[in-house]
Structure formats: C-alpha cells, structure tokens
Scaffold this motif. Structure first.
Motif, PDB file in Angstrom:
ATOM      1  N   ARG B  57     -15.223 -16.609  -5.005  1.00  0.00           N
ATOM      2  CA  ARG B  57     -15.496 -17.210  -3.700  1.00  0.00           C
ATOM      3  C   ARG B  57     -14.230 -17.636  -2.981  1.00  0.00           C
ATOM      4  NH1 ARG B  57     -20.841 -19.275  -3.121  1.00  0.00           N
ATOM      5  NH2 ARG B  57     -20.000 -21.050  -2.007  1.00  0.00           N
ATOM      6  N   ASN B  60     -13.006 -14.586  -0.475  1.00  0.00           N
ATOM      7  CA  ASN B  60     -13.470 -14.483   0.907  1.00  0.00           C
ATOM      8  C   ASN B  60     -13.696 -15.859   1.542  1.00  0.00           C
ATOM      9  OD1 ASN B  60     -15.789 -15.205  -0.394  1.00  0.00           O
ATOM     10  ND2 ASN B  60     -17.094 -13.703   0.637  1.00  0.00           N
ATOM     11  N   MET B  62     -15.478 -18.305   0.785  1.00  0.00           N
ATOM     12  CA  MET B  62     -16.822 -18.879   0.832  1.00  0.00           C
ATOM     13  C   MET B  62     -16.797 -20.332   0.371  1.00  0.00           C
ATOM     14  SD  MET B  62     -19.243 -17.134   2.074  1.00  0.00           S
ATOM     15  CE  MET B  62     -20.829 -17.531   1.361  1.00  0.00           C
ATOM     16  N   VAL B  90     -13.839 -15.318   9.938  1.00  0.00           N
ATOM     17  CA  VAL B  90     -14.849 -14.324  10.269  1.00  0.00           C
ATOM     18  C   VAL B  90     -14.317 -12.908  10.025  1.00  0.00           C
ATOM     19  CG1 VAL B  90     -16.087 -13.350  12.215  1.00  0.00           C
ATOM     20  CG2 VAL B  90     -16.059 -15.814  11.868  1.00  0.00           C
ATOM     21  N   ARG B  93     -14.006 -12.249   6.260  1.00  0.00           N
ATOM     22  CA  ARG B  93     -15.251 -11.950   5.549  1.00  0.00           C
ATOM     23  C   ARG B  93     -15.815 -10.599   5.954  1.00  0.00           C
ATOM     24  NH1 ARG B  93     -17.571 -17.879   6.239  1.00  0.00           N
ATOM     25  NH2 ARG B  93     -16.202 -18.935   4.761  1.00  0.00           N
ATOM     26  N   ALA B  94     -15.422 -10.110   7.108  1.00  0.00           N
ATOM     27  CA  ALA B  94     -15.815  -8.747   7.464  1.00  0.00           C
ATOM     28  C   ALA B  94     -15.048  -7.753   6.604  1.00  0.00           C
ATOM     29  CB  ALA B  94     -15.551  -8.490   8.935  1.00  0.00           C
ATOM     30  N   VAL B  96     -13.816  -8.579   3.517  1.00  0.00           N
ATOM     31  CA  VAL B  96     -14.145  -8.836   2.116  1.00  0.00           C
ATOM     32  C   VAL B  96     -15.622  -9.197   2.027  1.00  0.00           C
ATOM     33  CG1 VAL B  96     -13.559 -10.173   0.070  1.00  0.00           C
ATOM     34  CG2 VAL B  96     -11.825  -9.734   1.793  1.00  0.00           C
ATOM     35  N   GLY B  97     -16.442  -8.228   1.705  1.00  0.00           N
ATOM     36  CA  GLY B  97     -17.888  -8.476   1.654  1.00  0.00           C
ATOM     37  C   GLY B  97     -18.300  -9.053   0.321  1.00  0.00           C
ATOM     38  N   MET B  98     -19.511  -9.591   0.274  1.00  0.00           N
ATOM     39  CA  MET B  98     -19.943 -10.236  -0.959  1.00  0.00           C
ATOM     40  C   MET B  98     -21.404  -9.905  -1.260  1.00  0.00           C
ATOM     41  SD  MET B  98     -19.189 -14.075  -2.114  1.00  0.00           S
ATOM     42  CE  MET B  98     -19.131 -14.455  -3.846  1.00  0.00           C
ATOM     43  N   GLY B 117     -24.821  -7.241  10.136  1.00  0.00           N
ATOM     44  CA  GLY B 117     -23.363  -7.302  10.177  1.00  0.00           C
ATOM     45  C   GLY B 117     -22.776  -6.524  11.346  1.00  0.00           C
ATOM     46  N   THR B 171     -23.882  -5.071   3.010  1.00  0.00           N
ATOM     47  CA  THR B 171     -22.464  -5.385   2.898  1.00  0.00           C
ATOM     48  C   THR B 171     -21.589  -4.204   3.321  1.00  0.00           C
ATOM     49  OG1 THR B 171     -23.020  -6.813   1.053  1.00  0.00           O
ATOM     50  CG2 THR B 171     -20.706  -6.248   1.324  1.00  0.00           C
ATOM     51  N   VAL B 174     -20.737  -3.175   7.239  1.00  0.00           N
ATOM     52  CA  VAL B 174     -19.624  -3.661   8.060  1.00  0.00           C
ATOM     53  C   VAL B 174     -18.316  -3.006   7.639  1.00  0.00           C
ATOM     54  CG1 VAL B 174     -20.558  -5.878   8.767  1.00  0.00           C
ATOM     55  CG2 VAL B 174     -19.474  -5.680   6.567  1.00  0.00           C
TER      56      VAL B 174
END
Ligand SMILES: Nc1ncnc2c1ncn2[C@@H]1O[C@H](COP(=O)(O)OP(=O)(O)OP(=O)(O)O)[C@@H](O)[C@H]1O
Ligand SMILES: [Mg+2]
Lengths: 441, 261
Positions: B57, B60, B62, B90, B93-94, B96-98, B117, B171, B174
């Motif tokens: 976490r 990205n 989180m 933002v 996280r686009a 690095v997806g989770m 996404g 995921t 994006v």
C-alpha cells in the motif's frame, strides 16, 4: 432456589442436567411469579367494579330500581363518603350502612386477592420446585414462557394501533355523513365554522381539504429544500472529510438541534425569522405577511436537519470501505469517489432518510401554528400565510365542542388522511432501506 | 555479458530505500530496501502481520487514506520520488493499479465497473473508444466470453472468481504500469485460482506485477523474484528459483518448508 436444588439433585454435576442451572432458577421464578402478577393485575383493573357490584347487590331493591343515572349518583356518594368527601344528599342511615358495607367489601376483597396471589404463587413455587429433576426440560419451558410474554407485548402494540386506526375510520365515516367525500378531498375552501343557529351567516361551513394539504406540502417542501442539502452535505463532511476529533466535536452539536423542543423552534420562527423576512421584504419592496409559509418552512427545515444528517451519516458510513479503496485505487479523487461510488450505493438509504424527514415535517404542528398562522389560503406563494392539516386538527379540537358536529368530526377525517400519507411515506422508506440492506450481503 | 551486468542495465521500475512505516505507535515496517524489475512478477511472502500489505500500500500511497499511518524513507517509480510534494496521487494511482484480497466490484453494471477508471481519467475520446477499452480489458482478463451478453447486469452478481477477474479488468482498463495484488486468490477455489494464475502469467508481458501471497506454490509458480518479509523487515530477497531451492537464511527455509512457528 430452583437452581440450587437442580444442582444438588445431580450432586453438583451440572453436565447431567438437561438444561443449565440458571434455566431451572428462571423456571421456578417465572412459573410462580407470573400467575401471582396476573391476579394482582386483575385486582387493579376490575377490583373497584367488583366492589361496586357487590355493594349494589347488597343494597335494597329501591336503589337497584333507580335509573342508571341516579344509581351512578348514589354510588358516587358512597365513594365520596368512603374517602370522607362532600356528598350530594343528606346523610341517611341507609347511606351510612351502605358505605360501611362498601368499605368492608373493599377490604375483604383486597385481602382475598392478596392472599390468593401469594397463595397461588407459593403453591406453584412449591409445585415447580418439586418438579425440578435432572430430566425436566426447563430450558424449553423457559424459552416458551419468554416467547409467550414477547408475543403478548407485541400484540398489545398492534392492538393499540388497530384501535386507533379503526376509531379514526369510524369517526371519518360519520363525518362523511355530513360532508361528501368528493367535497372533502376536492373542495377548495376550508372554513369549518358551523353556526349554532341555522339563520347565522356561514351556517353550513365548508370542508374542502385541498388548501390544508397544499399548505402542508408547501411548508414541507420549503423545509426539505433547507434540510436536504444541509443535512446531506454535513453527513458527507462528517463521514468522509472530518478528522475523528472534528467528528467528536461536531456530531453532538448537530444532534443537539434534535433535542430542542419544537415550541422553542416555534417562537424562534415567529419572533426572529418572520420579522427578518418581513423587513427584508420591505427593503426590496415586497409585501410579506408577518406570518408566512417561508418562515415556518425555514425553521422546520432547521429542525429536521439532524434527522437527515444522522440517518444519512449512518448509511454513508455503512458503505463498505472496500468500495472506497477500489475507487481510490483506480486513481479517483475524493469527490469522484463520493459522487460516483458512495452516494449511488447509499442512495436508497439516503432517500428513505428524506422520506422519514418529510413525514416528520408533515406531522409537525407547533412551528406552523406560531409562524405560518391559521388562515387556510390556497396559494403556492411562500410569502403568504398558510395553514396545515395538523394545525387545523388542533384548532378544531381545542375549546368546547359538540362531539358529533361536522366540525369536530372533520378532525378525524383530516387525521385519517394525514395518517394515510405518512404511512405511505414510511412504507416506501422502509422498503428502500430493506433493499439497501440486502445489497452488500 | 554475464548475469549481473544484465541486471544492472535494466533500471528497476520501483526502488524502495530505507522505508519505515508506523501506525500510531506500531512500527510496521523497518528499513525496507527493495528493487522491483519491470515486466516481472515479484512475490512478497511471509507470516501474517509481517507488513506485506503495508508495503504494497506504500507503493500506490493507499496508506494516505489511513490517518494514523506515517511513513519515512524513499520510494521511486521510474526514478521519480512518489512521496515528493509535486507528485499527484491521482496520477500515481492511475500508473500503479491495485487488486484487493476480497473482490470488490462496484454495485454497478459490469460495463460501468470496467469503464469507471477510463471515465475518471478521461482516457476514452468517445463512446466507441470506451467500448473498445472495456472490450479489450475484459478480453485480457479472460472474462469476455462469460459476460459478453450481460454487460449491463450488476458486477456483484458474478461468482467470486469472476468478480476478481472483473476487478483485474477494471484495473488494467486504465492501462497502468504496475499492478499490485494483495492475496488476489485467497478467497477463491482451486479452479478459479488456476484461471487467475494463468491470467497473471499473461499480464506480466505488459505489466510489472507485485503480488502478496500465502501460497508457496503460487509464489514458486508465478514469480521471478521473491521477497521474504518477517516482523517488518525483509530477511531475504532474490530470484524465486534461488529462494525456493537454496535459501540463505534459516528462517526463510523454515517458512517455505512449512516449519515456521
Ligand atoms: N490500519 C491499521 N492500523 C493500525 N495498525 C495496522 C493497520 N494495518 C496494519 N496494521 C499493523 O501493521 C502490521 C503489518 O500489517 P500488514 O497488514 O501489513 O500485515 P500482512 O503481512 O499483510 O499480514 P497478512 O498476511 O495477515 O495480510 C500488523 O502488526 C498490523 O497490526
Ligand atoms: Mg495483508
């Protein structure tokens, strides 16, 4: 006691008992206590009637042959004499005797009941105590007794509701003998003053409920216009943005609003808000009545803010964290997450919060009486005085009334109509809540 | 060219240096150093509570959503410090997806789940474009044939394994660079697990994948690199084949042979 014996009967080997020791204890307590309680209740409810009947039976034929009304008067004198109050006739020997008999009977019956309550209780206690043995399925018996008590309690609630509703319906039917249904539901004029004498002006009265319902709707609408955005936004702020500390500070403050008595809101509306509205109206050249739907609606809106915000708060915080994570994980901002994920998921719950708040607003009386007035105007202009259903019910029933005039009976009809509407709103709200609860299982 | 020089030539996608994480008083990660190579599967293994999820976490950010969480140290993605002031979370996280342990599709239609996404990032020029993205994402996650005639049905009505693949599709829609997976198969039966493992093996052609798993077989089958976490530290990191055949640290050996505890 029962518990101890149960344990003793297996020499303390609790595992040999069919049920837990506590169940045996409860079994003894419940079986002996409940019938005793029942006898006491019978005494409280029927006791005085019983005494009266005994006394009447003992009185001579001359009293028994009196008319109902006179007999009641006579009994009343006996009651008064018994507690040493003034009586309405000269004290005669026979009256004195009757009163003494009355007191004696009362005393005796009281004893009989007390003794039988104690007697039955202890008999049953002994009986159930002797019945205790390792095989006795006291767990099942206790469970069944508890279920019976619960059923009785809930049927009381249901019976009361049915009673209220049916009395509303009966009285409404009587009202409809005076005024036709279509006039009541579709009439545009509300002026319930029926004159006492037929030659007075306005002797018939008019019972068109439309102005009342539009008034109710107008005020409710204004209230929701205030409360929905404020309540919802504060709920969103509380759940999504506020730090735990801010939450601890703000939430009780908001809930404090819910604890203010409506009368206080009422005079706040009448003495503060209404003058402000009138004065600001004058500034821009508008004629505004000192009692206006706007003032009542605004203040009512403030009143229902906490209702909306705390209900919405609950539904928003029950949106699973995993959905927020999913949205953030995809790179959504906080606002995007709220708008696209949280609000749609919480929507049914939020809508039902609105509906509950609306039915609360519809039922509110005090604020409207004080701030919006009693004049039944048919208008959609929030700056005029209007009145609502509840206020009219209040007006109809305060003061001396003949009980079967159309005026009084119309209150029941209004009540029934209002009840139907709020019931309908609550029904929809509950349905939505249920749908919402299923969603995440 | 020998092996070491090849590795030095390839810039790692993610570089963690001296990462420490605290939850309030709890010191969850201590001095983590880790390089994650592009287009490989890196497995994070270790006993429960050792900080694998926490590290994942961090990558990205989180953990930003947990108020009590504090982090020191440095993590770079393609040479850029992801904790520096001018990084947009933002955007990060686009990239690095989770994928989470428990499948968490939105209570929306399957189509809207995948389109979520691309919509918020404005990746599709028009509706046709968006259709295309949804189609190819579902195709790549192996879900297309199963859902192609019910794209408008709710994503929560799918089976657990399908939901997890839907989350993977969501995921990759994006088009991230890195995909983080936190025990993606732990709630699935062996067949659904096998399907997802196959999918991961395919995905590594295009994405850098970091996966947390409690299944040694899964780590051995899927990953090229393995990091063994223990009590907030990385005890051993290296090629998966090395770690599973010839662990240098006694604890690692105990753990992967099931003698840990
Ligand atoms: N939100 C949180 N608040 C406080 N402490 C946390 C939080 N999340 C994790 N921790 C603590 O941080 C430590 C590492 O947790 P983490 O979830 O990273 O472990 P993990 O290796 O993923 O375990 P598992 O294999 O069980 O998922 C644990 O001691 C845990 O108690
Ligand atoms: Mg974890």
């Amino acid at each position: 006691m029962g518990r101890k014996k149960a344990v003793l009967s297996v020499n303390g080997k609790i595992r040999d008992l069919h049920s837990l020791p506590g169940h045996y204890g409860w079994f003894t307590a419940l079986t002996s206590f409940l019938p005793g309680l029942f006898i006491v209740l019978v005494w409280i409810i029927f006791g005085s009637n019983l005494v009266d009947n005994f006394t009447l039976a003992a009185l001579g034929d001359e009293i028994r042959s009196l008319s109902n009304f006179d007999r009641a008067l006579y009994m009343n004198d006996i009651h008064n004499l018994a507690i040493g109050d003034a009586i309405s006739r000269p004290l005669t020997n026979s009256l004195n005797n009757a009163t003494n008999f009355y007191l004696r009977t009362q005393n005796n019956l009281l004893w009989i009941f007390t003794l039988s309550a104690i007697g039955v209780s202890s008999l049953l206690a002994i009986f159930s105590f002797r019945k205790i043995s390792p095989e006795l399925r006291s767990r099942n018996l206790v469970e069944r007794l508890i279920i019976i008590m619960l059923v009785i309690s809930s049927s009381i609630a249901i019976l009361i509701t049915i009673g209220i509703v049916s009395s509303l319906i009966v009285e409404t039917l009587r009202f409809l003998e005076h005024v036709s249904l279509s006039e009541f539901l579709l009439g545009l004029k509300w002026s319930p003053q029926t004159a006492l004498r037929a030659d007075q002006v306005g002797s018939s009265g008019s019972f068109g409920a439309i102005p009342l319902f539009t008034g109710t709707l107008l005020i409710t609408f204004i209230a929701l216009l205030v409360a929905v955005p404020v309540g919802l936004f504060s709920a969103i702020y509380m759940t999504e943005f506020a730090s735990p500390n801010a939450r601890i500070f703000f939430k009780p403050l908001l809930e404090l609003l819910a604890g203010i008595p409506t009368v206080v809101y009422g005079f706040f509306a009448a003495l503060v808000v209404a003058p402000v509205i009138r004065n600001s109206g004058e500034v821009i050249g508008l004629e505004i009545a000192s009692e206006s739907a706007l003032a009542a609606g605004l203040v009512m809106g403030i009143m229902i803010i906490p209702l909306i915000s705390s209900l919405s708060d609950d539904v928003i915080s029950s949106v699973p964290q995993s959905l927020r994570d999913a949205s953030y994980g995809l790179g959504a901002t906080k606002t995007e997450t709220i708008v696209n994920v949280i609000l749609p998921s919480a929507l049914p719950g939020i809508v039902s919060a609105f509906l509950l708040a609306a039915s609360r607003a519809i039922g509110e009386t005090m604020i409207v009486v004080m701030a919006a007035g009693m004049a039944a105007n048919l208008t959609a202009n929030p700056l005029e005085a209007v009145t609502t259903v509840t206020v009219q019910i209040l007006a109809l029933l305060t003061g001396d009334q003949e009980f079967d005039s159309a005026k009084t009976l119309s209150a029941f009809a209004l009540g029934l109509a209002l009840f139907t509407i709020t019931l309908f709103l609550n029904f929809i709200a509950l349905k939505l809540v249920r749908k919402y609860q299923e969603q995440y299982d | 060219m020998d092996k070491t020089t090849v590795q030095e030539l390839i810039q790692p996608t993610i570089k963690a240096r001296n990462v420490d994480v605290y939850y309030g008083e709890t010191h969850a990660l201590m001095g983590i150093d880790l390089d994650i190579a592009p287009k490989t599967v890196t497995a994070l293994i270790g006993p429960s509570g050792c900080g694998k999820s926490t590290f994942l976490r961090c990558i990205n950010r989180m953990n930003d959503t947990i108020p009590s969480c504090r982090m020191t140290g440095k993590i770079t993605l393609d040479g850029e410090d992801i904790y520096s002031k001018n990084i947009d979370v933002v955007q990060l996280r686009a990239k690095v997806g989770m994928v989470f342990q428990k499948a968490n599709p939105f209570p929306k239609s399957i189509y809207d789940n995948v389109a979520y996404g691309p919509r918020i990032h404005g990746l599709a020029a028009d509706d046709k474009d968006l259709d295309e993205i949804v189609f190819s994402s579902l195709q790549r996650s192996g879900l297309w044939n199963e859902v192609k005639d019910r794209l408008d049905k709710s994503g929560t009505a799918l089976s657990g394994g399908q939901q997890q693949r839907l989350c993977i599709a969501r995921t990759i829609a994006v088009n991230p660079e890195v995909i983080l997976m936190d025990e993606p198969c732990s709630a699935l039966d062996p067949i659904a697990t096998a399907i997802i493992e196959e999918l991961i093996a395919d995905l590594k052609e295009r994405f850098t994948i970091v996966i947390v798993t409690h299944s040694m077989q899964q780590a051995a089958r899927l990953s090229q690199k393995t990091a063994f976490f223990h009590l907030g530290k990385i005890l051993e990191f290296g090629d998966t084949s090395e770690i599973f055949t010839n662990p240098r640290v006694e604890k690692t050996k105990d753990y992967i042979t099931g003698r840990y505890g």
